[in-house]
Design a protein around this motif. Sequence first.
Motif, PDB file in Angstrom:
ATOM      1  N   SER A   1       0.780  -1.305  -0.079  1.00 58.85           N
ATOM      2  CA  SER A   1      -0.040   0.037  -0.169  1.00 58.85           C
ATOM      3  C   SER A   1       0.905   1.329   0.134  1.00 58.85           C
ATOM      4  O   SER A   1       0.422   2.230  -0.679  1.00 58.85           O
ATOM      5  N   SER A   2       2.102   1.300   0.775  1.00 56.62           N
ATOM      6  CA  SER A   2       2.675   2.449   0.858  1.00 56.62           C
ATOM      7  C   SER A   2       3.982   2.534  -0.299  1.00 56.62           C
ATOM      8  O   SER A   2       4.191   3.680  -0.922  1.00 56.62           O
ATOM      9  N   MET A   3       4.313   1.461  -0.934  1.00 61.80           N
ATOM     10  CA  MET A   3       5.390   1.520  -2.057  1.00 61.80           C
ATOM     11  C   MET A   3       4.863   1.033  -3.426  1.00 61.80           C
ATOM     12  O   MET A   3       5.487   1.227  -4.135  1.00 61.80           O
ATOM     13  N   GLY A   4       3.876   0.528  -3.611  1.00 62.72           N
ATOM     14  CA  GLY A   4       3.097  -0.160  -4.616  1.00 62.72           C
ATOM     15  C   GLY A   4       3.336  -1.786  -4.773  1.00 62.72           C
ATOM     16  O   GLY A   4       4.426  -2.062  -4.340  1.00 62.72           O
ATOM     17  N   LEU A   5       2.677  -2.285  -5.466  1.00 56.90           N
ATOM     18  CA  LEU A   5       2.671  -3.637  -5.651  1.00 56.90           C
ATOM     19  C   LEU A   5       3.828  -4.232  -6.450  1.00 56.90           C
ATOM     20  O   LEU A   5       4.713  -4.996  -6.082  1.00 56.90           O
ATOM     21  N   PRO A   6       4.202  -3.641  -7.599  1.00 55.53           N
ATOM     22  CA  PRO A   6       5.617  -3.934  -8.278  1.00 55.53           C
ATOM     23  C   PRO A   6       6.684  -3.877  -7.392  1.00 55.53           C
ATOM     24  O   PRO A   6       7.579  -4.812  -7.180  1.00 55.53           O
ATOM     25  N   PHE A   7       7.109  -2.890  -6.662  1.00 50.82           N
ATOM     26  CA  PHE A   7       8.263  -2.538  -5.758  1.00 50.82           C
ATOM     27  C   PHE A   7       8.221  -3.956  -4.772  1.00 50.82           C
ATOM     28  O   PHE A   7       9.020  -4.659  -4.460  1.00 50.82           O
ATOM     29  N   THR A   8       6.918  -4.328  -4.155  1.00 47.77           N
ATOM     30  CA  THR A   8       7.034  -5.064  -3.173  1.00 47.77           C
ATOM     31  C   THR A   8       7.155  -6.594  -3.425  1.00 47.77           C
ATOM     32  O   THR A   8       8.113  -7.156  -3.001  1.00 47.77           O
ATOM     33  N   LEU A   9       6.535  -7.046  -4.681  1.00 49.68           N
ATOM     34  CA  LEU A   9       6.856  -8.255  -5.260  1.00 49.68           C
ATOM     35  C   LEU A   9       8.217  -8.359  -5.603  1.00 49.68           C
ATOM     36  O   LEU A   9       9.043  -9.262  -5.190  1.00 49.68           O
ATOM     37  N   LEU A  10       8.876  -7.341  -6.097  1.00 55.12           N
ATOM     38  CA  LEU A  10      10.079  -7.447  -6.691  1.00 55.12           C
ATOM     39  C   LEU A  10      11.405  -7.604  -5.522  1.00 55.12           C
ATOM     40  O   LEU A  10      12.031  -8.230  -5.243  1.00 55.12           O
ATOM     41  N   ARG A  11      11.017  -6.762  -4.338  1.00 54.20           N
ATOM     42  CA  ARG A  11      11.701  -7.090  -3.403  1.00 54.20           C
ATOM     43  C   ARG A  11      11.462  -8.192  -2.571  1.00 54.20           C
ATOM     44  O   ARG A  11      12.298  -8.653  -2.116  1.00 54.20           O
ATOM     45  N   LEU A  12      10.160  -8.682  -2.381  1.00 54.72           N
ATOM     46  CA  LEU A  12      10.035 -10.047  -1.874  1.00 54.72           C
ATOM     47  C   LEU A  12      10.860 -10.930  -2.611  1.00 54.72           C
ATOM     48  O   LEU A  12      11.401 -12.012  -1.807  1.00 54.72           O
TER      49      LEU A  12
END
Lengths: 178, 176
Positions: free
Chosen positions: A133-144
Amino acid sequence: MKSTLKKYRIFLLLVLVYLALFFLKPDLFAKSTEITWKSLLEMLSVLPPIFILLGLLDVWVKRETMVKYMGEGSGWIGIVLAFFLGSAAAGPLYAAFPVAVMLLKKGGSFTNVLILIGAWSTTKIPMLLFEASSMGLPFTLLRLGLDILGIAIIAIVSNKVLNAKDKAEIYTLVEKNG
Amino acid sequence: MRKHAGIIMGMVIITENIMNEVFYVAAGLGLVFSWVKDQKKTKMALKKAWKSFENILPQFLAVLLILGIMLAILTPQQISSVIGGESGWTGVLVASMLGSITLIPGFIAFPLASALLKNGAGYMQIAAFVSTLMMVGIVTMPVEIKFFGKKATYLRNGLAFVFSLIVAFVIGGILG
């Protein structure tokens, strides 16, 4: 008494620093104490059940059981267990250290303990929602995705780099702290 | 999705609290069962719990005091002024060094990161910041050393630092 004083010497030194701030930089003092107080409350709410559970685990769970599920020969079961234990846990990474020590004490493998620490730091399940929610889904999935890879790499490399002597030293610490 | 951040943040804090409560309930139930089964062993468990807590308390308290001063000095505006989208390699390095100072739980790290992004920090620099914030902790090192010794602690933090740089370049390359 003397040993207590020695144990708390850094803490007492920092109290003196705060005291100095109180006189020299009252604004900074107020803000620092507020943040410290908040973190202290967080720590005191997170740690007690963890330490109690660790104490119970220590007296009730047999070493053989831990070795079977998380020891050297536990294979994927151990890896998956370590990963989920770390991802589901509450609290910041420093709360993971005593848990990791208990696992080592009871015969969990080094790699699995490193996986637990890695998961505890980067793949917390409730955090992911928030991150999205704060960084956006693409950022989250990439980082994960990258971090899961990273957890594995760090665990494998650390396990290789630490030699028998280093590990023996860690087990001595484990005995002292557990 | 971003405008719901406040609501979701509330949910996350509640979820964290629930996880924490689950721990409390589990510890409570565990103690009751243990007590019914064997009082002596239960007392021993509590004694061990207290001993290991008391053992690490001085380091924890010291870390909290250092953390208080650090976070009071570093504000989001200050941080984003040095890690803007144009700051490149240097920005990434500065971001990872700032992130390495301490270990911060995600529910503080992400709002901070999102505030930095709004203040003009770049994706690559933010990725470095978030990743080191969660994995590398210089201030918390005394606690870690007490549990794992110097070599393992330096190794874990060093590897996590290098890895965070890689994460930053990949995320920056794809999203930036």
